[in-house]
Design a protein around this motif. Sequence first.
Motif, PDB file in Angstrom:
ATOM      1  N   UNK A  41       0.866  -1.193   0.000  1.00  0.00           N
ATOM      2  CA  UNK A  41       0.000   0.000   0.000  1.00  0.00           C
ATOM      3  C   UNK A  41       0.899   1.238   0.000  1.00  0.00           C
ATOM      4  N   UNK A  42       0.424   2.314  -0.597  1.00  0.00           N
ATOM      5  CA  UNK A  42       1.254   3.509  -0.794  1.00  0.00           C
ATOM      6  C   UNK A  42       1.971   3.947   0.493  1.00  0.00           C
ATOM      7  N   UNK A  43       1.243   4.031   1.591  1.00  0.00           N
ATOM      8  CA  UNK A  43       1.840   4.500   2.841  1.00  0.00           C
ATOM      9  C   UNK A  43       2.928   3.561   3.330  1.00  0.00           C
ATOM     10  N   UNK A  92     -12.353  -4.357   8.415  1.00  0.00           N
ATOM     11  CA  UNK A  92     -11.491  -5.188   7.575  1.00  0.00           C
ATOM     12  C   UNK A  92     -10.335  -4.398   6.980  1.00  0.00           C
ATOM     13  N   UNK A  93      -9.166  -5.018   6.886  1.00  0.00           N
ATOM     14  CA  UNK A  93      -7.996  -4.411   6.248  1.00  0.00           C
ATOM     15  C   UNK A  93      -8.153  -4.470   4.725  1.00  0.00           C
ATOM     16  N   UNK A  94      -7.742  -3.415   4.056  1.00  0.00           N
ATOM     17  CA  UNK A  94      -7.817  -3.371   2.588  1.00  0.00           C
ATOM     18  C   UNK A  94      -6.896  -4.427   1.968  1.00  0.00           C
ATOM     19  N   UNK A 111      -9.003  -3.480  -3.403  1.00  0.00           N
ATOM     20  CA  UNK A 111     -10.247  -3.450  -2.627  1.00  0.00           C
ATOM     21  C   UNK A 111      -9.971  -2.624  -1.366  1.00  0.00           C
ATOM     22  N   UNK A 112     -10.424  -1.377  -1.405  1.00  0.00           N
ATOM     23  CA  UNK A 112     -10.145  -0.455  -0.290  1.00  0.00           C
ATOM     24  C   UNK A 112     -11.015  -0.733   0.932  1.00  0.00           C
ATOM     25  N   UNK A 116     -12.213   4.707   2.645  1.00  0.00           N
ATOM     26  CA  UNK A 116     -12.470   6.077   2.174  1.00  0.00           C
ATOM     27  C   UNK A 116     -13.511   6.817   3.022  1.00  0.00           C
ATOM     28  N   UNK A 117     -14.260   6.075   3.837  1.00  0.00           N
ATOM     29  CA  UNK A 117     -15.260   6.722   4.707  1.00  0.00           C
ATOM     30  C   UNK A 117     -14.788   6.794   6.151  1.00  0.00           C
TER      31      UNK A 117
END
Length: 302
Positions: A41-43, A92-94, A111-112, A116-117
Amino acid sequence: MKKFLVCGHTNIETTLAIDAFPIEYSPMRYPFFGIQTAVAGVGYNITKALATLGTPVNFLTLVGEDFFGEQVRQQAKTNGLADDFIVAGMPQTAQSVILYDKQGKRQGHTDLKDVQERPYPPELFQQALQESDWAILANINWTRPFLAKAQNAGIPIATDVHTITALDDDYNRDYMAAATILFMSDERLPLPPEQWAKKVQNEFGTEIVVIGLGAKGALLAVKSDNFCERLPAVQTRPIVNTIGAGDSLFASFNHFYGKTGDPYAALQKAILFASYKIGSDGAAAGFLTEAALESIEVKSAK
Ligand SMILES: Nc1ncnc2c1ncn2[C@@H]1O[C@H](COP(=O)(O)OP(=O)(O)OP(=O)(O)O)[C@@H](O)[C@H]1O
Ligand SMILES: [Mg+2]
């Protein structure tokens, strides 16, 4: 040494080696060692790359209250990253699945979940900010409220908006407007990268714009020097999977730019770092230490 704050996404990434795109149907395949699962993941990619290069990082991310969330925490510890700011803030973890062919071309499926919320705890951000000289805020929704806070703190803000297509992009505008150092990909740009970089700088006053050009290298625009030119890619080892190339370019650029203040040398080193990184199968694999980067040999310019 500058301390960085990295706010960004983490997922569990599964890579699958395929023969070619498009995939020809067969009921079963046996790609021995061609399926790998890792934390990415990007981070996470950026944090791991920075830490490998020797930049101290406060890593802020959201994971799930599930088995994978715990795995992320464990992996972070294994990679020598502190887990103080890893928050289990959703069920749940993406997850992502990356298919890649023999040339290293890849297709990601991500699957994010509901990240996003979800919000990230502001008091934890504030705590990390107080200790930081540099803010990397990836363009995942929960980092948005932190752009203004980092601006108020007066530290450089670096972000990557990836495949951007328009200046009035509703989702990415806040990020582009706040960034001191702005990265993006050329893949969907409506204009040649030189023209696009100028347009971005005229609109937002961005000091540093870097546009990833894939196998062609990267374009660097430095506002205070009125500089805008391309730097070619290099080759250091055979390409396996180009997933995470952009993250590795971004992280290593920030490491060297933060250290020296020289964007030209920083991008050159970042291109070298990225070229080696794409010889690995996963987005968070294949990062060199600074010492190893110094001793690596370029096979050829692309
Ligand atoms: N096929 C390649 N050969 C050599 N270097 C490459 C190749 N693909 C990428 N790179 C290196 O990695 C850097 C970043 O890759 P790229 O420009 O594709 O990033 P991006 O499009 O911003 O992000 P993403 O990782 O999502 O594609 C390039 O600037 C280049 O230096
Ligand atoms: Mg790309």
